[in-house]
Write a protein that holds these residues in place. Structure first.
Motif, mmCIF file in Angstrom:
data_model
loop_
_atom_site.group_PDB
_atom_site.id
_atom_site.type_symbol
_atom_site.label_atom_id
_atom_site.label_comp_id
_atom_site.label_asym_id
_atom_site.label_seq_id
_atom_site.Cartn_x
_atom_site.Cartn_y
_atom_site.Cartn_z
ATOM 1 N N GLU A 357 45.595 -5.861 -4.639
ATOM 2 C CA GLU A 357 45.897 -4.901 -3.572
ATOM 3 C C GLU A 357 47.399 -4.846 -3.297
ATOM 4 O OE1 GLU A 357 43.478 -6.235 -0.371
ATOM 5 O OE2 GLU A 357 41.593 -5.679 -1.375
ATOM 6 N N ARG A 358 48.025 -5.984 -3.366
ATOM 7 C CA ARG A 358 49.487 -6.019 -3.198
ATOM 8 C C ARG A 358 50.171 -5.259 -4.331
ATOM 9 N NH1 ARG A 358 52.927 -11.683 -2.667
ATOM 10 N NH2 ARG A 358 55.021 -10.747 -2.476
ATOM 11 N N GLY A 359 49.657 -5.432 -5.546
ATOM 12 C CA GLY A 359 50.227 -4.727 -6.684
ATOM 13 C C GLY A 359 50.070 -3.227 -6.576
ATOM 14 N N ILE A 360 48.896 -2.767 -6.111
ATOM 15 C CA ILE A 360 48.677 -1.328 -5.957
ATOM 16 C C ILE A 360 49.628 -0.757 -4.914
ATOM 17 C CG2 ILE A 360 47.003 0.386 -5.148
ATOM 18 C CD1 ILE A 360 44.827 -1.387 -6.464
ATOM 19 N N LYS A 361 49.825 -1.461 -3.823
ATOM 20 C CA LYS A 361 50.768 -1.006 -2.790
ATOM 21 C C LYS A 361 52.183 -0.931 -3.332
ATOM 22 C CE LYS A 361 48.152 -2.775 1.174
ATOM 23 N NZ LYS A 361 48.123 -3.791 2.268
ATOM 24 N N ASP A 362 52.500 -1.812 -4.290
ATOM 25 C CA ASP A 362 53.845 -1.832 -4.881
ATOM 26 C C ASP A 362 53.987 -0.841 -6.037
ATOM 27 O OD1 ASP A 362 54.552 -3.787 -3.098
ATOM 28 O OD2 ASP A 362 54.300 -5.453 -4.498
ATOM 29 N N GLY A 363 52.979 -0.017 -6.280
ATOM 30 C CA GLY A 363 53.059 0.976 -7.350
ATOM 31 C C GLY A 363 52.847 0.415 -8.736
ATOM 32 N N ARG A 364 52.082 -0.671 -8.844
ATOM 33 C CA ARG A 364 51.864 -1.335 -10.136
ATOM 34 C C ARG A 364 50.418 -1.191 -10.601
ATOM 35 N NH1 ARG A 364 55.840 -4.211 -12.123
ATOM 36 N NH2 ARG A 364 57.718 -4.473 -10.858
ATOM 37 N N LEU A 365 49.928 0.026 -10.529
ATOM 38 C CA LEU A 365 48.542 0.275 -10.904
ATOM 39 C C LEU A 365 48.277 -0.087 -12.363
ATOM 40 C CD1 LEU A 365 45.730 1.356 -10.253
ATOM 41 C CD2 LEU A 365 46.578 3.654 -10.749
ATOM 42 N N ALA A 366 49.220 0.217 -13.263
ATOM 43 C CA ALA A 366 49.020 -0.088 -14.681
ATOM 44 C C ALA A 366 48.845 -1.588 -14.899
ATOM 45 C CB ALA A 366 50.202 0.432 -15.497
ATOM 46 N N TRP A 381 35.851 -0.430 -9.952
ATOM 47 C CA TRP A 381 35.646 0.945 -10.415
ATOM 48 C C TRP A 381 36.496 1.933 -9.632
ATOM 49 C CZ3 TRP A 381 33.830 2.046 -14.926
ATOM 50 C CH2 TRP A 381 33.057 1.093 -15.593
ATOM 51 N N VAL A 382 36.772 1.637 -8.389
ATOM 52 C CA VAL A 382 37.702 2.476 -7.627
ATOM 53 C C VAL A 382 39.088 2.444 -8.273
ATOM 54 C CG1 VAL A 382 38.930 2.703 -5.424
ATOM 55 C CG2 VAL A 382 36.461 2.258 -5.442
ATOM 56 N N VAL A 383 39.498 1.267 -8.697
ATOM 57 C CA VAL A 383 40.807 1.132 -9.344
ATOM 58 C C VAL A 383 40.816 1.882 -10.676
ATOM 59 C CG1 VAL A 383 42.487 -0.491 -10.313
ATOM 60 C CG2 VAL A 383 41.266 -1.075 -8.216
ATOM 61 N N ARG A 384 39.737 1.775 -11.444
ATOM 62 C CA ARG A 384 39.676 2.477 -12.735
ATOM 63 C C ARG A 384 39.709 3.999 -12.547
ATOM 64 N NH1 ARG A 384 35.775 -1.944 -13.679
ATOM 65 N NH2 ARG A 384 36.855 -3.448 -15.026
ATOM 66 N N GLU A 385 39.022 4.485 -11.532
ATOM 67 C CA GLU A 385 39.060 5.925 -11.253
ATOM 68 C C GLU A 385 40.477 6.376 -10.922
ATOM 69 O OE1 GLU A 385 36.187 6.463 -8.208
ATOM 70 O OE2 GLU A 385 34.482 5.959 -9.506
ATOM 71 N N ALA A 386 41.198 5.551 -10.178
ATOM 72 C CA ALA A 386 42.601 5.875 -9.879
ATOM 73 C C ALA A 386 43.424 5.899 -11.155
ATOM 74 C CB ALA A 386 43.168 4.863 -8.884
ATOM 75 N N GLY A 387 43.135 4.977 -12.060
ATOM 76 C CA GLY A 387 43.844 4.949 -13.339
ATOM 77 C C GLY A 387 43.572 6.192 -14.165
ATOM 78 N N MET A 388 42.345 6.665 -14.182
ATOM 79 C CA MET A 388 42.020 7.892 -14.907
ATOM 80 C C MET A 388 42.750 9.087 -14.325
ATOM 81 S SD MET A 388 40.076 7.120 -17.450
ATOM 82 C CE MET A 388 39.369 8.702 -17.943
ATOM 83 N N GLU A 395 45.418 1.570 -20.362
ATOM 84 C CA GLU A 395 45.225 0.486 -19.400
ATOM 85 C C GLU A 395 43.794 0.459 -18.871
ATOM 86 O OE1 GLU A 395 47.662 2.639 -19.426
ATOM 87 O OE2 GLU A 395 49.543 1.516 -19.556
ATOM 88 N N VAL A 396 43.212 1.628 -18.625
ATOM 89 C CA VAL A 396 41.810 1.681 -18.186
ATOM 90 C C VAL A 396 40.908 1.117 -19.279
ATOM 91 C CG1 VAL A 396 39.890 3.182 -17.546
ATOM 92 C CG2 VAL A 396 42.168 3.618 -16.613
#
Length: 569
Positions: A357-366, A381-388, A395-396
């Protein structure tokens, strides 16, 4: 004079060709290097090279690849080589048409008789006066390449088209070069680059080339180091530790960074003492070499190196899920967020999700996706949908590794048109219809990845693929690492002569029983001084000993705890 350097990737030909060019210039010769600094001097040739290296072009056939490489060399000849020779300069090339014969003929298996007329046409009758074949053990070349990537921060570089074929390609290419040299000894000079310091090798090369330039004949075709003393006793599983560390001493003298890299991942006190000696000179390599180690000396060294090599220490935590590992990740996140997030594979703990969650807030989704491998549940799966949505397809695909659900396979189907190789990497150890179909479709295009994806599998289909791939490349044996299965033993025994270092490395994690000892002894008997075999044999032996003593240590620890409780009570 036209001088061409040939050799497999990682042989050192680029380094040596540039050293020769610089030395000849200092000696007063006018020199043109067609690949000065490692870059092709003809812009069109550089563009063609990009095509031939692009691993996404899976449908490119060996013949197409051959003609593209031929076009690259023809352009270099037209634009750089021929004009330099007309000016009376010494012209040096790093690869010429011999490379295309060795790769397409020896490596890819196309008929030499069909390739040679095309090379003659491309050459316009202009062939080198001297070909310097920089010859090296393919295992050593691969280690040097990997080390070079680490030192230049190119760890995440993907496979080239040649890389997708597996390590066996380099072996076949080397054999083809040696055969060409054997047939034309007056033109070819073989320079061994296994165990000689670079400065010595450079001087021997300069002496040989200057002799040619001055019209003096070179007395021998092969320039070799003084022969190493043969072991006074047979090298076996029982004494391999002594012989490996003696060989490592020699490596340290000429290539200290390589020596530091070679002790990476080795358990036990002797390897730990070596790491302590390298820690100050090579902190990053030493830290990365702690990967997979979970003993107290490794943890102490991580603490020492955390401030100087945070990214490498974070990488070394991959696969470790203990509270101690998580606490260190939390400390290192600010300095090495990518490595921390990538190392959370198969960890669905609340602490791991807090870091994600900290990484997503920092823009590190990949990075979060890359560390999501093997993790299921609604949050993932929420994170994977964001990746798509962000089109982070590779990365997905990696995040799906280890998942066998219908939902995972459905997403893999969606990802296939975007990145087949990433999807294939995510099927490692999976026996699903999609995984089987993908392996069948890509076996002739990405054999290395197909074979590695079989790791841990013992199905009939997996053994058929291994048996087909083993004569071609070592990755068939990589895929049986730690497998105590009759078919795995048969594969090792059948192919230990061709892939000795990989056969013994596949024993890592197995007890040192009679079959393992016999296989190690057989590999060492045939290769008593080969560095890769010594190293991997010692790794297998040291790991087996470490695992054998672990229960005893755990039992002693439990007794100590019980005793302390009783005393306190």
């Amino acid at each position: 004079m036209f001088i061409d350097f040939e050799g497999i990737d990682g042989s050192g030909k680029t380094t040596l060709s540039n050293l020769l060019a610089a030395r000849l210039k200092r000696l007063g010769y006018r020199v043109a290097h067609a690949r000065e600094g490692g870059e092709l001097q003809a812009p069109a040739a550089r563009r063609v090279r990009e095509l031939t290296r692009d691993s996404r072009l899976l449908e490119m056939s060996p013949r197409t690849e051959f003609f593209l490489n031929l076009a690259r060399d023809a352009q270099q000849l037209e634009e750089v080589v021929a004009p330099a020779l007309r000016r009376g300069e010494v012209c040096i090339t790093d690869r010429y048409l011999y490379s295309q014969l060795a790769l397409s003929g020896g490596g890819r298996g196309l008929p030499m008789a069909e390739l040679q007329p095309a090379c003659e046409l491309a050459s316009q009758g202009l062939w080198p006066d001297l070909v310097v074949l920089v010859d090296v053990d393919p295992d050593l070349a691969r280690w040097r390449k990997r080390l070079g990537k680490l030192q230049s921060a190119r760890v995440s570089d993907g496979d080239s088209r040649k890389g997708l074929a597996g390590a066996g390609l380099a072996v076949r290419v080397r054999e083809s070069f040696l055969e060409m040299a054997r047939k034309d000894p007056q033109r070819w000079l073989i320079l061994e680059n296994n165990d000689v310091p670079l400065r010595v090798l450079e001087q021997r090369l300069v002496d040989a080339v200057v002799a040619r330039l001055e019209g003096r004949e070179i007395p021998v075709q092969r320039i070799v180091p003084a022969p190493a003393a043969l072991p006074s006793e047979p090298v076996t599983a029982e004494n391999v530790e002594e012989h490996f560390f003696r060989a490592l001493d020699a490596v340290e003298v000429r290539e200290p960074a390589l020596a530091a890299w070679m002790v990476g991942g080795l358990p036990g006190l002797p390897a730990h003492q070596r790491r302590l000696g390298y820690a100050e000179r090579f902190p990053a390599l030493t830290a990365r070499g702690l990967n997979g180690l979970d003993d107290e000396p490794a943890w102490t060294l991580r603490e020492v190196l955390a401030s100087t090599a945070p990214a490498e220490v974070a990488s070394s935590l991959s696969g470790l899920t203990s509270p101690r590992a998580m606490m260190l990740r939390e400390r290192l996140y600010a300095q090495a967020p990518s490595e921390v997030l990538n190392g959370l594979k198969r960890d669905g703990s609340p602490q791991a999700w807090a870091l994600r969650e900290r990484g997503i807030k920092d823009g590190r989704l990949a990075d979060v996706l890359c560390g999501l491998e093997g993790v299921d549940g609604d949050e993932s799966w929420v994170v994977r949908e964001a990746g798509m949505q962000r089109k982070l397809y590779a990365e997905v695909a990696r995040s799906l590794g280890g998942l066998t659900t219908a939902r995972a396979d459905a997403l893999r189907e969606v990802l296939l048109p975007h990145d087949r190789l990433a999807v294939l990497r995510g099927t490692t150890g999976l026996d699903t219809p999609l995984a089987r179909g993908l392996r069948e479709a890509l076996a002739d295009k990405a054999l290395k990845l197909v074979l590695r994806s079989l790791t841990g599998l013992t199905t009939a289909e997996s053994w058929a693929l291994r048996e087909k791939g083993a004569p071609l490349t070592k990755e068939a044996l990589d895929s049986v690492d730690g497998l105590d299965d009759p078919s795995a033993w048969q594969l090792r025994v059948t192919h230990v002569s061709r892939w000795p270092s990989t056969a013994v490395s596949s024993l890592r994690g197995l007890p040192l029983g009679p079959y393992a000892r016999a296989l190690i002894d057989r590999a060492l008997e045939a290769n008593p001084g080969r560095l890769s075999v010594l190293r991997n044999a010692y790794a297998a032996v040291a790991t087996a000993r470490s695992l054998a003593t672990a229960p005893a240590r755990a039992a002693r620890s439990e007794v100590d705890v019980t005793a302390r409780v009783e005393v306190r009570g």
